[in-house]
Design a protein around this motif. Structure first.
Motif, PDB file in Angstrom:
ATOM      1  N   LEU A 143      -1.509 -47.960  -9.587  1.00 60.14           N
ATOM      2  CA  LEU A 143      -0.879 -48.059 -10.997  1.00 60.14           C
ATOM      3  C   LEU A 143      -2.612 -48.076 -11.742  1.00 60.14           C
ATOM      4  N   PRO A 144      -3.049 -49.372 -11.962  1.00 62.63           N
ATOM      5  CA  PRO A 144      -4.483 -49.638 -13.224  1.00 62.63           C
ATOM      6  C   PRO A 144      -4.931 -48.146 -13.313  1.00 62.63           C
ATOM      7  N   TYR A 145      -4.918 -46.375 -12.979  1.00 60.27           N
ATOM      8  CA  TYR A 145      -5.053 -45.734 -13.805  1.00 60.27           C
ATOM      9  C   TYR A 145      -3.869 -44.967 -14.644  1.00 60.27           C
ATOM     10  N   SER A 146      -2.835 -45.433 -13.952  1.00 60.50           N
ATOM     11  CA  SER A 146      -1.915 -44.602 -14.708  1.00 60.50           C
ATOM     12  C   SER A 146      -2.224 -45.697 -16.187  1.00 60.50           C
TER      13      SER A 146
END
Ligand SMILES: [Mg+2]
Ligand SMILES: [Mg+2]
Lengths: 356, 356
Positions: free
Chosen positions: A119-122
């Motif tokens: 999620l943090p990379y999306s």
């Protein structure tokens, strides 16, 4: 499902291909050890490495091995040496195009899953992407990419054609997949404008009553491009023609946060090829830093294709354990906490064997 | 630029069209009051309201008024009564298609701006979208949407055609726009596969030396669909063919966070039409809650088209003041803090007159 005997052609290819393929093979060996299946791996050159060795990106011997195999595992193809040389007559990618064509791989199947750890990379806000889980069925051998094309005077043209047969065979695959998932199928087309899209809609409407447990809806391609970003969770199975699938499945792939986790399958009547959607990533070649998970999940799709659902599920659960425990490569964690390609593959194989 | 005399056809249309049009006219009247221009507004029916009144979504009298006008301001077209009735022979949208065709509007121009106040509404994470500011040039009268189409036996076909002339005329517009912006133009195509795309690339490469202050780059459409999400800030002017533009400009429109702020222009050799990209939003009709800003920014594009750069800039700055002071409709703020359509329009007109 009893014990199986399967012959797998392994085309490791270029760049990081060999490294990630090795980890997929390691995991498959763990599966065969645990369940008693017999997998034979037939390694063959394709791509830039095949050009170096033989002058041909898809040597006859490689193609023959693919015909003989029950499935093909492909790493990645491509080398900057050819990209930056417009005069190059032979290119690594030609090998892959010829292989797809020779094997009649008409359906490209791509899951897009929003893993919690990603999620943090999306690029999307967490609340939009969390929980998204969709499966693309893209027609791969028809439409405008393969139509008649040329020049007349000061104009150029490209013709898009689809037959009922071409549409029906992939539609059946998509409906069956939807039955095994959440029972929803979205046909993406441009039926308000294009005649080929109207034919897609007709054929899907005709087939639909044979799958009463699948709810069908229809979306215009421009709206689909918006909905993938606005509300990706609404999608289960997405069925579409070649060019729309090219655009939309690439768009969807980036919302998950990492190309390094996304596998794919390309299937035909008698052949099936499994490969990660990422490229050959030449900058990382030989460094033991590439993320092997997309390749390992491609192997899981292959197991499913063999009817080995339990085995496929175990591989996926093992991948999930690695992600949850942050046993991941440096694309998903700070370098000081990162594991190597081999370590990640070995850990997932260890989980498959019951180790975690 | 001296004092101008301009005749503006106002096609308010259906749903919230009349309400937002009224605010754009209010702002234009403030501009004419401040700068001494003479704007004549010629209100004409089009769409569902024209079908009610005359049976024709684009009555001859409306079309004639458009031919006579220096520009056309269009609200929105469409009514659910027609959408839900597949048997309806006459549809509101036909009026718009016929109008575009009659006026030869070959270039659709759409800015996408990431306004600071909209960041919380964007599906993208703030850091990705903040600062994005791009301008689409979509070819609007050629390509596969307007090509020959039909059925042969069990197949359907759609033909895509482009001529050098069709490509060159919109390419020149896009290059000129890039000169007045950040000097970057991205051609989106699929030149690795399509012959029409190769022609687009050729023509753009031929034209490019005439605009030495514009840097040109090229992106395949599938990659563009990813880049718009991964790094929208990289784009300045985006030039593309009809269908790619349909898909990508819609994709880009949602990353900005609100369709209620996005204007558009469609221009031809002798005519120009300005309209918000949002629809007629029938649920909000007559409630005085619709966001008039996309319509007001469409009027600003019209002023720019008239050569009134200073006036256009003033309208845009006034819109920015309304956004900064949160004088906005309920789509952009909690209902208890929201202003009405009329209040927002009146405040922006007040700013134009020097009030804020
Ligand atoms: Mg692609
Ligand atoms: Mg559209």
């Amino acid at each position: 499902m009893g014990v199986l005997n399967k012959r797998i052609a392994v085309l490791a290819g270029d760049g990081i291909g060999p490294e990630v393929c090795q980890e997929a093979v390691r995991v498959l060996k763990a599966v065969s050890e645990k369940f008693g299946h017999e997998f034979t791996f037939d390694r063959q050159p394709m791509g830039a490495c095949a050009i170096e060795a033989t002058g041909d990106p898809l040597p006859d011997q490689t193609l023959e091995a693919c015909y003989l195999a029950d499935a093909i595992l492909l790493g990645a193809i491509g080398d900057p040496k050819y990209d930056n040389n417009p005069a190059a007559k032979v290119r690594p990618e030609q090998g892959l195009l010829k292989l797809r064509k020779s094997l009649g791989l008409y359906a490209n199947i791509r899951p897009v899953t929003a893993y919690e750890v990603l999620l943090p990379y999306s690029p999307l806000k967490d609340a939009r992407i969390a929980g998204a889980d969709m499966l693309f069925f893209r027609e791969l051998t028809g439409g405008i990419y393969f139509g008649e094309k040329g020049r007349i005077a000061d104009s150029a043209y490209d013709h898009c054609t689809y037959s009922r047969f071409e549409i029906a065979r992939i539609a059946h695959l998509a409906f069956k997949a939807a039955q095994n998932r959440r029972g929803k199928l979205t046909l993406v087309d441009k039926a308000n404008v294009l005649e080929t899209s109207r034919l897609w809609r007709e054929v899907v409407q005709e087939i639909s009553p044979s799958y009463p447990d699948v709810a069908v809806d229809y979306l215009f391609v421009d709206n689909a491009a918006m909905q993938l970003i606005l509300n990706p969770k609404q999608f289960d199975v997405i069925l579409t023609e070649n060019m729309f699938g090219d655009i939309l499945s690439d768009e969807a792939s980036v919302i998950a946060g990492s190309l390094g986790l996304l596998p794919s399958a390309s299937v035909g009547e008698t052949a099936a090829l499994f490969e990660p959607i990422h490229g050959s990533y030449p900058q990382a070649k030989g460094k033991n830093i590439a993320n092997p998970i997309a390749m390992i999940l491609s192997a899981a799709m292959m197991l499913e294709h063999f009817g080995l659902q339990q085995e496929a599920d175990l591989v996926r659960r093992s991948v999930q354990v690695a992600l949850d425990k942050k046993i991941v490569t440096q694309d998903l964690t700070p370098p000081t906490l990162a594991y190597s390609t081999e370590q990640v593959g070995a850990f997932i194989a260890y989980c498959v064997l019951g180790g975690a």
